[in-house]
Design a protein around this motif. Structure first.
Motif, PDB file in Angstrom:
ATOM      1  N   UNK A 349     -56.766 -39.065  13.095  1.00 22.76           N
ATOM      2  CA  UNK A 349     -57.716 -38.717  14.144  1.00 22.76           C
ATOM      3  C   UNK A 349     -59.088 -38.346  13.609  1.00 22.76           C
ATOM      4  N   UNK A 350     -59.530 -39.002  12.526  1.00 21.37           N
ATOM      5  CA  UNK A 350     -60.855 -38.740  11.966  1.00 21.37           C
ATOM      6  C   UNK A 350     -61.564 -40.059  11.689  1.00 21.37           C
ATOM      7  N   UNK A 351     -62.873 -40.118  11.875  1.00 20.87           N
ATOM      8  CA  UNK A 351     -63.623 -41.339  11.551  1.00 20.87           C
ATOM      9  C   UNK A 351     -64.197 -41.318  10.134  1.00 20.87           C
ATOM     10  N   UNK A 352     -63.879 -40.302   9.344  1.00 19.50           N
ATOM     11  CA  UNK A 352     -64.526 -40.130   8.042  1.00 19.50           C
ATOM     12  C   UNK A 352     -63.556 -40.409   6.892  1.00 19.50           C
ATOM     13  N   UNK A 353     -64.057 -41.158   5.913  1.00 15.58           N
ATOM     14  CA  UNK A 353     -63.328 -41.415   4.671  1.00 15.58           C
ATOM     15  C   UNK A 353     -64.234 -40.986   3.525  1.00 15.58           C
ATOM     16  N   UNK A 354     -63.735 -40.120   2.645  1.00 19.90           N
ATOM     17  CA  UNK A 354     -64.546 -39.541   1.579  1.00 19.90           C
ATOM     18  C   UNK A 354     -63.985 -39.963   0.224  1.00 19.90           C
ATOM     19  N   UNK A 355     -64.898 -40.346  -0.693  1.00 12.46           N
ATOM     20  CA  UNK A 355     -64.492 -40.714  -2.052  1.00 12.46           C
ATOM     21  C   UNK A 355     -65.515 -40.163  -3.040  1.00 12.46           C
ATOM     22  N   UNK A 388     -78.318 -41.121   4.575  1.00 13.72           N
ATOM     23  CA  UNK A 388     -78.268 -39.790   5.189  1.00 13.72           C
ATOM     24  C   UNK A 388     -77.145 -38.940   4.601  1.00 13.72           C
ATOM     25  N   UNK A 389     -77.352 -37.641   4.578  1.00 11.80           N
ATOM     26  CA  UNK A 389     -76.307 -36.717   4.154  1.00 11.80           C
ATOM     27  C   UNK A 389     -75.488 -36.273   5.357  1.00 11.80           C
ATOM     28  N   UNK A 390     -74.213 -36.027   5.100  1.00  9.51           N
ATOM     29  CA  UNK A 390     -73.291 -35.725   6.201  1.00  9.51           C
ATOM     30  C   UNK A 390     -72.212 -34.766   5.718  1.00  9.51           C
ATOM     31  N   UNK A 391     -71.794 -33.868   6.589  1.00 15.84           N
ATOM     32  CA  UNK A 391     -70.647 -33.007   6.325  1.00 15.84           C
ATOM     33  C   UNK A 391     -69.553 -33.358   7.328  1.00 15.84           C
ATOM     34  N   UNK A 392     -68.388 -33.725   6.818  1.00  9.73           N
ATOM     35  CA  UNK A 392     -67.254 -34.103   7.667  1.00  9.73           C
ATOM     36  C   UNK A 392     -66.346 -32.901   7.853  1.00  9.73           C
ATOM     37  N   UNK A 393     -66.158 -32.523   9.109  1.00 12.10           N
ATOM     38  CA  UNK A 393     -65.265 -31.391   9.385  1.00 12.10           C
ATOM     39  C   UNK A 393     -63.845 -31.673   8.955  1.00 12.10           C
ATOM     40  N   UNK A 394     -63.352 -32.849   9.321  1.00 13.65           N
ATOM     41  CA  UNK A 394     -62.025 -33.314   8.902  1.00 13.65           C
ATOM     42  C   UNK A 394     -62.168 -34.742   8.404  1.00 13.65           C
ATOM     43  N   UNK A 395     -61.608 -35.036   7.244  1.00 19.11           N
ATOM     44  CA  UNK A 395     -61.777 -36.364   6.662  1.00 19.11           C
ATOM     45  C   UNK A 395     -60.569 -36.735   5.824  1.00 19.11           C
ATOM     46  N   UNK A 425     -53.508 -45.198  -4.809  1.00 20.67           N
ATOM     47  CA  UNK A 425     -54.537 -44.263  -4.350  1.00 20.67           C
ATOM     48  C   UNK A 425     -53.874 -43.158  -3.543  1.00 20.67           C
ATOM     49  N   UNK A 426     -54.339 -41.930  -3.769  1.00 19.75           N
ATOM     50  CA  UNK A 426     -53.813 -40.812  -2.990  1.00 19.75           C
ATOM     51  C   UNK A 426     -54.699 -40.572  -1.774  1.00 19.75           C
ATOM     52  N   UNK A 427     -54.077 -40.095  -0.691  1.00 21.66           N
ATOM     53  CA  UNK A 427     -54.775 -39.812   0.562  1.00 21.66           C
ATOM     54  C   UNK A 427     -54.440 -38.392   0.995  1.00 21.66           C
ATOM     55  N   UNK A 428     -55.489 -37.595   1.211  1.00 26.03           N
ATOM     56  CA  UNK A 428     -55.296 -36.223   1.667  1.00 26.03           C
ATOM     57  C   UNK A 428     -56.225 -35.943   2.847  1.00 26.03           C
ATOM     58  N   UNK A 429     -55.787 -35.097   3.725  1.00 23.78           N
ATOM     59  CA  UNK A 429     -56.651 -34.606   4.790  1.00 23.78           C
ATOM     60  C   UNK A 429     -57.354 -33.355   4.279  1.00 23.78           C
ATOM     61  N   UNK A 430     -58.691 -33.406   4.232  1.00 21.66           N
ATOM     62  CA  UNK A 430     -59.471 -32.265   3.751  1.00 21.66           C
ATOM     63  C   UNK A 430     -60.539 -31.905   4.787  1.00 21.66           C
ATOM     64  N   UNK A 431     -61.128 -30.743   4.616  1.00 21.35           N
ATOM     65  CA  UNK A 431     -62.074 -30.241   5.601  1.00 21.35           C
ATOM     66  C   UNK A 431     -63.400 -29.861   4.928  1.00 21.35           C
ATOM     67  N   UNK A 432     -64.454 -30.031   5.728  1.00 16.89           N
ATOM     68  CA  UNK A 432     -65.810 -29.606   5.314  1.00 16.89           C
ATOM     69  C   UNK A 432     -66.231 -30.213   3.978  1.00 16.89           C
ATOM     70  N   UNK A 433     -66.133 -31.538   3.897  1.00 19.37           N
ATOM     71  CA  UNK A 433     -66.580 -32.267   2.711  1.00 19.37           C
ATOM     72  C   UNK A 433     -67.975 -32.837   2.974  1.00 19.37           C
ATOM     73  N   UNK A 434     -68.893 -32.618   2.044  1.00 21.56           N
ATOM     74  CA  UNK A 434     -70.275 -33.088   2.216  1.00 21.56           C
ATOM     75  C   UNK A 434     -70.581 -34.198   1.230  1.00 21.56           C
ATOM     76  N   UNK A 435     -71.472 -35.090   1.624  1.00 25.05           N
ATOM     77  CA  UNK A 435     -71.891 -36.162   0.757  1.00 25.05           C
ATOM     78  C   UNK A 435     -72.916 -37.045   1.451  1.00 25.05           C
ATOM     79  N   UNK A 436     -73.052 -38.265   0.950  1.00 26.68           N
ATOM     80  CA  UNK A 436     -74.004 -39.224   1.506  1.00 26.68           C
ATOM     81  C   UNK A 436     -73.243 -40.328   2.235  1.00 26.68           C
ATOM     82  N   UNK A 437     -73.749 -40.736   3.381  1.00 31.32           N
ATOM     83  CA  UNK A 437     -73.144 -41.829   4.133  1.00 31.32           C
ATOM     84  C   UNK A 437     -73.482 -43.133   3.421  1.00 31.32           C
TER      85      UNK A 437
END
Length: 439
Positions: A349-355, A388-395, A425-437
């Motif tokens: 239920x998240x639109x964000x993928x962080x690497x 742009x920089x972005x912080x994902x609440x849930x990713x 590849x490992x997949x985890x649900x994490x919160x409040x991750x910041x980075x660049x889109x």
């Protein structure tokens, strides 16, 4: 080959550069981004489009190397054809230049510089010589705009002009060439100046590392890698040719010595990547074609090696493991993995993928996964304008686990090639991750 071979992560990274053109980037100058921008403008965001300018450039490089060989060695019959044959049977050229990397424009402009230098030395003085020197300076400047290692040619050429014993420093031509080179590299210099000289410091800082206990290992790997990429017979011809050129064509030795010294210094601190030596290839091929004897065997052996690699790349006929099959390990299965990640993100239920890994974020961005916003956390992204920089609440947090095993309590996903697992590849649900889109 360029149309069929899947895109590899570094190419996707440079493709992202082409969507944000600027005077430089953290890892390299801007030229590869411009080439990819031109190719994709003609052929779209496809592997062939990304590689198109490199293919055209390589044709031109062959022509310029042919002409340079004939002018440097006018008494050597068939020297131009010999040079082209030796070049094209090396794995570095026939396979290594297929991907769109900074090595492609670097090689093209170095070949142009070599041809221009041959004209300048042949003309000696006068307006013609000045024109050739200007072309040589422009070419070297464009090579520096492609990859910083081209500066080593500039160091060698300055040494030849000042101390080569021909009195070239008394003529106008070399000074005009130096001015032209400086003007051409202004975009690269300005970008570095505006970013704390980050690009030059990143590349120049490699020589400051010190691990002398591993120098023997690094040197052995360097020699073995070049024997493989040049193919052993061609490598032997080039080494003998460069040694013999010290009498008749010392300019070739002057151009090559700074790079050779730098690589020998670097092996005391770190591993030399095989493609770094690419800056020496125009010189090595020219010397090998001029002074190496009996190239027929070298051409046959190198041609067979190239044909074998091409066949494997295009058909996968040999059942190699994912560790040995470099093309599959780097380029296969990304489209399927992107679709799997879209499904996983919808489940969470998240639109964000962080690497964290820039290469991983780049290749997934090229797949353009529907509904997913890719966030990269590598500091490299901060040097690209417009991200742009972005912080994902849930990713979903994605990490390369190489060949496993899977970590307990953490989700995992295999990238596959026709049903065969390539990479975990490992997949985890994490919160409040910041980075660049990454887009």
């Amino acid at each position: 080959m360029a149309a069929q071979m899947p895109l590899v992560p570094d190419e996707a990274y440079y493709w992202l550069w082409s969507r944000h053109l600027q005077g430089g980037y953290l890892d390299h100058p801007f030229m590869v981004a411009v080439w990819i921008w031109l190719g994709t403008a003609l052929w779209g965001d496809t592997p062939f489009g990304i590689r198109f300018c490199g293919l055209v450039g390589f044709i031109l490089a062959n022509i310029w190397l042919f002409l340079a060989a004939r002018r440097f060695f006018p008494l050597h019959e068939g020297i131009g054809l010999r040079a082209i044959l030796l070049l094209n049977v090396t794995l570095m050229a026939s396979v290594g230049l297929v991907p769109a990397t900074p090595d492609s424009p670097l090689f093209v402009f170095l070949c142009l510089a070599l041809w221009a230098l041959s004209g300048a030395l042949y003309a000696r003085e006068g307006y013609a010589a000045c024109g050739w020197w200007c072309l040589c300076g422009i070419s070297l400047g464009l090579a520096v705009d492609s990859k910083y290692t081209a500066l080593l040619w500039g160091v060698g050429l300055v040494g030849f002009v000042l101390f080569g014993g021909r009195g070239l420093w008394r003529t106008v031509g070399p000074w005009l060439g130096g001015i032209c080179a400086t003007v051409v590299v202004i975009p690269t210099l300005v970008w570095n100046d505006h970013h704390g000289w980050a690009g030059l410091l990143k590349q120049g800082g490699r020589a400051s590392q010190w691990h002398p206990s591993r120098a023997g290992q690094f040197l052995g790997e360097l020699v073995a890698g070049q024997l493989a990429l040049l193919t052993p017979w061609v490598a032997a011809l080039c080494a003998v040719g460069l040694w013999r050129a010290r009498h008749e064509k010392r300019v070739l030795l002057w151009l090559s010595v700074p790079a050779i010294v730098l690589f020998l210094v670097n092996v005391t601190g770190e591993r030399i990547q095989p493609n770094w030596v690419w800056v020496l290839y125009p010189i090595l091929i020219l010397a090998g074609a001029a002074y190496g004897q009996r190239i027929k065997g070298a051409v046959i052996v190198g041609g067979l090696c190239t044909a074998l690699v091409y066949t494997q790349c295009l058909t996968g006929c040999l059942p190699l493991s994912s560790h040995l099959n470099v093309i599959a390990r780097l380029g296969a299965g990304w489209d399927g993995m992107a679709q799997d990640l879209v499904r996983e993100a919808r489940t969470v239920g998240t639109p964000f993928l962080v690497a964290d890994d820039y290469a991983l974020a780049s290749i997934l961005a090229f797949q353009k996964p529907a509904g997913l916003t890719l966030i990269g956390r590598d500091s490299r992204w901060g040097y690209i304008n417009g991200l742009p920089q972005k912080t994902a609440g849930t990713a979903l947090y994605l990490k390369d686990e190489h060949y496993g095993p899977a970590r307990p309590g953490v989700g995992s996903l295999w990238r596959q090639d026709r049903g065969h697992p390539l990479r975990l590849y490992s997949l985890e649900v994490r919160h409040n991750l910041s980075g660049w889109v990454v887009q």
